[in-house]
Design an enzyme around this catalytic site. Structure first.
Site, short mmCIF file in Angstrom:
data_model
loop_
_atom_site.label_atom_id
_atom_site.label_comp_id
_atom_site.label_asym_id
_atom_site.label_seq_id
_atom_site.Cartn_x
_atom_site.Cartn_y
_atom_site.Cartn_z
N ASP A 132 -0.67 38.77 16.57
CA ASP A 132 -2.15 38.34 16.19
C ASP A 132 -2.43 39.18 14.84
O ASP A 132 -2.20 40.21 14.73
CB ASP A 132 -2.92 39.01 17.18
N ASN A 140 -10.43 33.63 5.37
CA ASN A 140 -11.34 32.44 5.38
C ASN A 140 -12.85 32.66 5.19
O ASN A 140 -13.31 31.69 4.09
CB ASN A 140 -11.34 31.87 6.89
N HIS A 145 -11.18 28.21 3.93
CA HIS A 145 -10.00 27.87 4.91
C HIS A 145 -9.15 27.32 4.01
O HIS A 145 -7.90 27.46 4.65
CB HIS A 145 -10.62 26.80 5.76
N ASP A 149 -5.45 28.69 5.16
CA ASP A 149 -4.03 27.82 5.68
C ASP A 149 -3.01 28.03 4.64
O ASP A 149 -2.01 28.18 5.27
CB ASP A 149 -4.58 26.44 5.35
N ASP A 175 -4.85 32.37 13.95
CA ASP A 175 -4.07 33.30 13.49
C ASP A 175 -3.13 33.90 14.49
O ASP A 175 -2.80 35.07 14.38
CB ASP A 175 -4.68 34.51 12.79
#
Length: 253
Positions: A132, A140, A145, A149, A175
């Site tokens: 994680d 973000n 975003h 990405d 994530d």
């Protein structure tokens, strides 16, 4: 075929296809005309005139006269290229993460079932890591975003390059990642987890900025957590979720 009607009627296959395709088509014709078989097949052919490869669903049946003798062949080919492409796309999306190309949870589960069956036969462990990324939402929120990405894709590329072929790295979404490690003992798993944390901590260049992340990792391994996918999968996620403000490693064996 990329041709006018006048260029097609009255000709055999030679002007339209390569030699291998022609040989296959004629072999199927022979099965129909000589042996009276009905031939159904999916064919992928490259047409000479256009250079394009198309997929057809073809059926060839013998035509018989009043005495039952075969006098001709009736062939029907339906272009199914778009349908096949759509089906392949749906299959891809159902098994792989669109952003990274990594296996998704469905594919991970299937590979885990195979790994667990082999592990049971060979009496060796199977480990599952839950990874994680910490504070990824800040990327973000601050850079957008698109930047997030790109960072996910770069981290996925790095981790894939690091892992051996037996491992399965899966993106669960956002994530979160899972890593399936068949046949790996506890110390080796913890060593892999430590190296993954180091890889994730290396800066990533996004729009001229050097961004650094940390991660939390949880681990589960058979036989301590049971020998099924459900028992393996249920351990690393909730117990080892850490606050976004810190990074930590943990293992449960």
């Amino acid at each position: 075929m990329g041709c006018d009607q006048e260029e097609v009627i009255g000709h055999d296959d030679t002007p339209f296809f390569d030699a291998r395709t022609i040989a296959r088509l004629r072999a199927n014709d022979d099965r129909v005309l000589r042996h009276g078989q009905i031939v159904q097949a999916e064919e992928t052919d490259t047409v000479k005139a256009t250079g394009k490869t198309r997929t057809y669903w073809s059926m060839k049946i013998p035509l018989r006269d009043a005495h039952g003798d075969i006098y001709a062949l009736c062939g029907i080919s339906t272009d199914v290229t778009e349908k096949k492409t759509s089906q392949e796309r749906l299959h891809y999306l159902s098994n792989y993460d669109e952003l990274t190309g990594l296996p998704n949870r469905t594919m991970l589960q299937e590979r885990a079932r195979i790994a667990l069956a082999l592990a049971k036969a060979a009496d060796h462990p199977v480990a599952l890591l839950y990874i994680d990324l910490d504070r990824f939402k800040l990327v973000n929120d601050s850079l957008g975003h698109s930047a997030g990405d790109r960072m996910i894709k770069e981290l996925s590329r790095r981790l894939t390059a690091f892992l051996h072929l037996d491992a399965t790295l899966s993106r669960a979404g956002g994530d979160e990642f899972y890593l399936l490690l068949p046949g790996m003992e506890r110390d080796a798993v913890l060593n892999i987890a430590g190296q993954i944390l180091e890889i994730i901590a290396r800066p990533v260049a996004i729009d001229g900025q050097q961004l650094t992340l940390s991660a939390s990792i949880g681990a589960a391994s058979t036989p301590n957590t049971g020998a099924t996918w459900r028992s393996l999968y249920s351990v690393p996620t909730p117990p080892w979720r850490r606050p976004r403000a810190r990074a930590a490693t943990g293992s449960r064996y």
